[in-house]
Design a protein around this motif. Structure first.
Motif, PDB file in Angstrom:
ATOM      1  N   GLY A  66       5.145  34.648  35.784  1.00 10.16           N
ATOM      2  CA  GLY A  66       4.436  35.497  34.835  1.00 10.16           C
ATOM      3  C   GLY A  66       4.761  36.973  34.914  1.00 10.16           C
ATOM      4  N   VAL A  67       5.596  37.378  35.862  1.00  5.88           N
ATOM      5  CA  VAL A  67       5.956  38.788  36.026  1.00  5.88           C
ATOM      6  C   VAL A  67       7.277  39.046  35.301  1.00  5.88           C
ATOM      7  CG1 VAL A  67       6.548  40.593  37.693  1.00  5.88           C
ATOM      8  CG2 VAL A  67       4.796  38.877  38.261  1.00  5.88           C
ATOM      9  N   PRO A  68       7.322  40.027  34.401  1.00  5.91           N
ATOM     10  CA  PRO A  68       8.580  40.322  33.697  1.00  5.91           C
ATOM     11  C   PRO A  68       9.678  40.753  34.667  1.00  5.91           C
ATOM     12  CG  PRO A  68       6.734  41.472  32.668  1.00  5.91           C
ATOM     13  CD  PRO A  68       6.229  40.898  33.958  1.00  5.91           C
ATOM     14  N   MET A  69      10.845  40.134  34.534  1.00  2.00           N
ATOM     15  CA  MET A  69      11.982  40.445  35.402  1.00  2.00           C
ATOM     16  C   MET A  69      13.139  41.088  34.654  1.00  2.00           C
ATOM     17  SD  MET A  69      11.504  39.667  38.508  1.00  2.00           S
ATOM     18  CE  MET A  69       9.883  39.284  39.075  1.00  2.00           C
ATOM     19  N   CYS A  70      13.356  40.657  33.410  1.00  2.00           N
ATOM     20  CA  CYS A  70      14.469  41.227  32.656  1.00  2.00           C
ATOM     21  C   CYS A  70      14.236  41.088  31.159  1.00  2.00           C
ATOM     22  CB  CYS A  70      15.799  40.628  33.070  1.00  2.00           C
ATOM     23  SG  CYS A  70      16.210  39.033  32.373  1.00  2.00           S
ATOM     24  N   VAL A  71      14.923  41.950  30.421  1.00  2.00           N
ATOM     25  CA  VAL A  71      14.990  41.847  28.970  1.00  2.00           C
ATOM     26  C   VAL A  71      16.417  41.431  28.663  1.00  2.00           C
ATOM     27  CG1 VAL A  71      14.825  43.060  26.774  1.00  2.00           C
ATOM     28  CG2 VAL A  71      13.221  43.599  28.620  1.00  2.00           C
ATOM     29  N   GLU A  72      16.536  40.350  27.919  1.00  2.00           N
ATOM     30  CA  GLU A  72      17.831  39.733  27.691  1.00  2.00           C
ATOM     31  C   GLU A  72      18.120  39.678  26.194  1.00  2.00           C
ATOM     32  OE1 GLU A  72      19.158  36.010  30.013  1.00  2.00           O
ATOM     33  OE2 GLU A  72      18.207  35.271  28.182  1.00  2.00           O
ATOM     34  N   HIS A  73      19.302  40.163  25.818  1.00  2.00           N
ATOM     35  CA  HIS A  73      19.798  40.043  24.449  1.00  2.00           C
ATOM     36  C   HIS A  73      20.995  39.091  24.500  1.00  2.00           C
ATOM     37  CE1 HIS A  73      17.528  43.357  22.530  1.00  2.00           C
ATOM     38  NE2 HIS A  73      17.514  43.832  23.780  1.00  2.00           N
ATOM     39  N   SER A  74      20.889  37.950  23.826  1.00  2.00           N
ATOM     40  CA  SER A  74      21.977  36.975  23.784  1.00  2.00           C
ATOM     41  C   SER A  74      22.493  36.874  22.357  1.00  2.00           C
ATOM     42  CB  SER A  74      21.492  35.594  24.230  1.00  2.00           C
ATOM     43  OG  SER A  74      21.082  35.620  25.568  1.00  2.00           O
ATOM     44  N   TYR A  75      23.817  36.803  22.237  1.00  3.22           N
ATOM     45  CA  TYR A  75      24.465  36.667  20.941  1.00  3.22           C
ATOM     46  C   TYR A  75      25.345  35.428  21.014  1.00  3.22           C
ATOM     47  CZ  TYR A  75      23.013  41.522  20.595  1.00  3.22           C
ATOM     48  OH  TYR A  75      22.271  42.676  20.583  1.00  3.22           O
ATOM     49  N   LEU A  76      25.140  34.498  20.079  1.00  3.93           N
ATOM     50  CA  LEU A  76      25.874  33.234  20.104  1.00  3.93           C
ATOM     51  C   LEU A  76      26.302  32.845  18.695  1.00  3.93           C
ATOM     52  CD1 LEU A  76      22.942  32.699  21.920  1.00  3.93           C
ATOM     53  CD2 LEU A  76      24.595  31.155  22.907  1.00  3.93           C
ATOM     54  N   SER A  77      27.419  32.172  18.613  1.00  6.76           N
ATOM     55  CA  SER A  77      27.876  31.615  17.348  1.00  6.76           C
ATOM     56  C   SER A  77      27.728  30.104  17.426  1.00  6.76           C
ATOM     57  CB  SER A  77      29.338  32.005  17.094  1.00  6.76           C
ATOM     58  OG  SER A  77      29.782  31.429  15.883  1.00  6.76           O
ATOM     59  N   VAL A  78      26.491  29.640  17.288  1.00  6.61           N
ATOM     60  CA  VAL A  78      26.177  28.211  17.390  1.00  6.61           C
ATOM     61  C   VAL A  78      25.376  27.830  16.149  1.00  6.61           C
ATOM     62  CG1 VAL A  78      24.995  26.436  18.748  1.00  6.61           C
ATOM     63  CG2 VAL A  78      26.149  28.326  19.912  1.00  6.61           C
ATOM     64  N   PRO A  79      25.981  27.065  15.227  1.00  5.05           N
ATOM     65  CA  PRO A  79      25.278  26.692  13.995  1.00  5.05           C
ATOM     66  C   PRO A  79      23.988  25.922  14.287  1.00  5.05           C
ATOM     67  CG  PRO A  79      27.610  26.138  13.854  1.00  5.05           C
ATOM     68  CD  PRO A  79      27.347  26.547  15.265  1.00  5.05           C
ATOM     69  N   GLY A  80      22.939  26.264  13.557  1.00  6.57           N
ATOM     70  CA  GLY A  80      21.675  25.543  13.674  1.00  6.57           C
ATOM     71  C   GLY A  80      20.824  25.937  14.862  1.00  6.57           C
ATOM     72  N   ALA A 106      25.946  38.304  26.425  1.00  4.54           N
ATOM     73  CA  ALA A 106      24.590  38.622  26.859  1.00  4.54           C
ATOM     74  C   ALA A 106      24.562  40.013  27.467  1.00  4.54           C
ATOM     75  CB  ALA A 106      24.087  37.599  27.868  1.00  4.54           C
ATOM     76  N   ILE A 107      23.526  40.752  27.123  1.00  8.93           N
ATOM     77  CA  ILE A 107      23.281  42.061  27.707  1.00  8.93           C
ATOM     78  C   ILE A 107      21.861  42.016  28.249  1.00  8.93           C
ATOM     79  CG2 ILE A 107      23.163  44.541  27.297  1.00  8.93           C
ATOM     80  CD1 ILE A 107      25.061  43.925  24.834  1.00  8.93           C
ATOM     81  N   SER A 108      21.749  42.071  29.566  1.00  7.52           N
ATOM     82  CA  SER A 108      20.453  41.902  30.228  1.00  7.52           C
ATOM     83  C   SER A 108      20.140  43.126  31.065  1.00  7.52           C
ATOM     84  CB  SER A 108      20.465  40.666  31.132  1.00  7.52           C
ATOM     85  OG  SER A 108      20.808  39.514  30.392  1.00  7.52           O
ATOM     86  N   THR A 109      18.882  43.536  31.025  1.00  7.58           N
ATOM     87  CA  THR A 109      18.415  44.655  31.822  1.00  7.58           C
ATOM     88  C   THR A 109      17.383  44.124  32.805  1.00  7.58           C
ATOM     89  OG1 THR A 109      18.741  46.110  29.918  1.00  7.58           O
ATOM     90  CG2 THR A 109      17.427  46.968  31.756  1.00  7.58           C
ATOM     91  N   TYR A 110      17.717  44.199  34.101  1.00  6.34           N
ATOM     92  CA  TYR A 110      16.868  43.676  35.175  1.00  6.34           C
ATOM     93  C   TYR A 110      16.129  44.811  35.864  1.00  6.34           C
ATOM     94  CZ  TYR A 110      19.384  39.253  34.919  1.00  6.34           C
ATOM     95  OH  TYR A 110      19.918  38.067  34.495  1.00  6.34           O
ATOM     96  N   ARG A 111      14.893  44.566  36.240  1.00 12.79           N
ATOM     97  CA  ARG A 111      14.124  45.522  37.026  1.00 12.79           C
ATOM     98  C   ARG A 111      14.841  45.792  38.339  1.00 12.79           C
ATOM     99  NH1 ARG A 111       7.822  43.953  37.108  1.00 12.79           N
ATOM    100  NH2 ARG A 111       8.059  45.200  38.991  1.00 12.79           N
ATOM    101  N   GLY A 112      15.074  47.058  38.633  1.00 14.18           N
ATOM    102  CA  GLY A 112      15.748  47.422  39.877  1.00 14.18           C
ATOM    103  C   GLY A 112      14.889  47.204  41.113  1.00 14.18           C
ATOM    104  N   ASP A 113      13.569  47.221  40.945  1.00 14.72           N
ATOM    105  CA  ASP A 113      12.682  47.032  42.092  1.00 14.72           C
ATOM    106  C   ASP A 113      12.475  45.574  42.453  1.00 14.72           C
ATOM    107  OD1 ASP A 113      11.173  46.433  39.798  1.00 14.72           O
ATOM    108  OD2 ASP A 113       9.300  47.110  40.720  1.00 14.72           O
TER     109      ASP A 113
END
Length: 169
Positions: free
Chosen positions: A65-79, A147-154
């Motif tokens: 339940g604790v946020p660890m990262c914000v993730e942006h994923s880009y995919l070319s997958v139909p449907g 994917a571009i992910s930003t992880y908590r440094g702490d």
């Protein structure tokens, strides 16, 4: 007392698998699921025209339940947008599309959090973070995900095994 960081080895595993291995419950809050043009950087990484449509997913990944990262994923997958996106993306790709992700090219660098990302990760703005950029390839060596992910440094650390090349002396 601060919690110890979650360490991640440099193996190609899903966030969900990483958390389960550590006895933590993985979670995902889907913030964005949309189709948009790949653009120059994502198109280049995935070998697509910048005008070609890709799926963009923005998720806040959690552990117990604790946020660890914000993730942006880009995919070319139909449907893909017609599928449930609340679990492991890698499991969905494997089970529904028979896409097995086998390798990735990844860079990791230090950064600080902007106000929006800090709020999503429940830490103060300008907190230290790790920015991870990854292009993931399937069993046929085709790029599947950027994917571009930003992880908590702490709360996050990467472990890397470094091996000295053998030399003939």
């Amino acid at each position: 007392m601060a919690r110890p960081p979650i360490t991640k080895s440099i193996e190609l595993t899903s966030f969900s698998d990483d958390m389960r291995r550590r006895g933590l419950q993985p979670g995902s809050h889907l913030r964005t699921a949309e189709s948009l043009p790949a653009g120059a950087a994502v198109g280049f990484a995935l070998g697509l025209s910048p005008a070609q449509e890709v799926v963009h997913l923005e998720r806040v990944r959690t552990a117990d339940g604790v946020p660890m990262c914000v993730e942006h994923s880009y995919l070319s997958v139909p449907g893909l947008l017609d599928q449930p996106l609340d679990g492991s993306l890698y499991d969905l790709l494997r089970d529904r599309y028979h896409i097995r992700l086998v390798r990735a090219e990844q860079s990791i660098r230090a950064t600080v959090l902007d106000q929006e990302t800090a709020a999503l990760l429940e830490v103060p703005p300008f907190s230290p973070a790790l920015l991870v950029e990854r292009t993931t390839y399937d069993q046929r060596d085709r790029p599947v995900e950027r994917a571009i992910s930003t992880y908590r440094g702490d709360r996050y650390a990467f472990e890397i095994e470094v091996v000295r090349p053998s030399t003939e002396d």
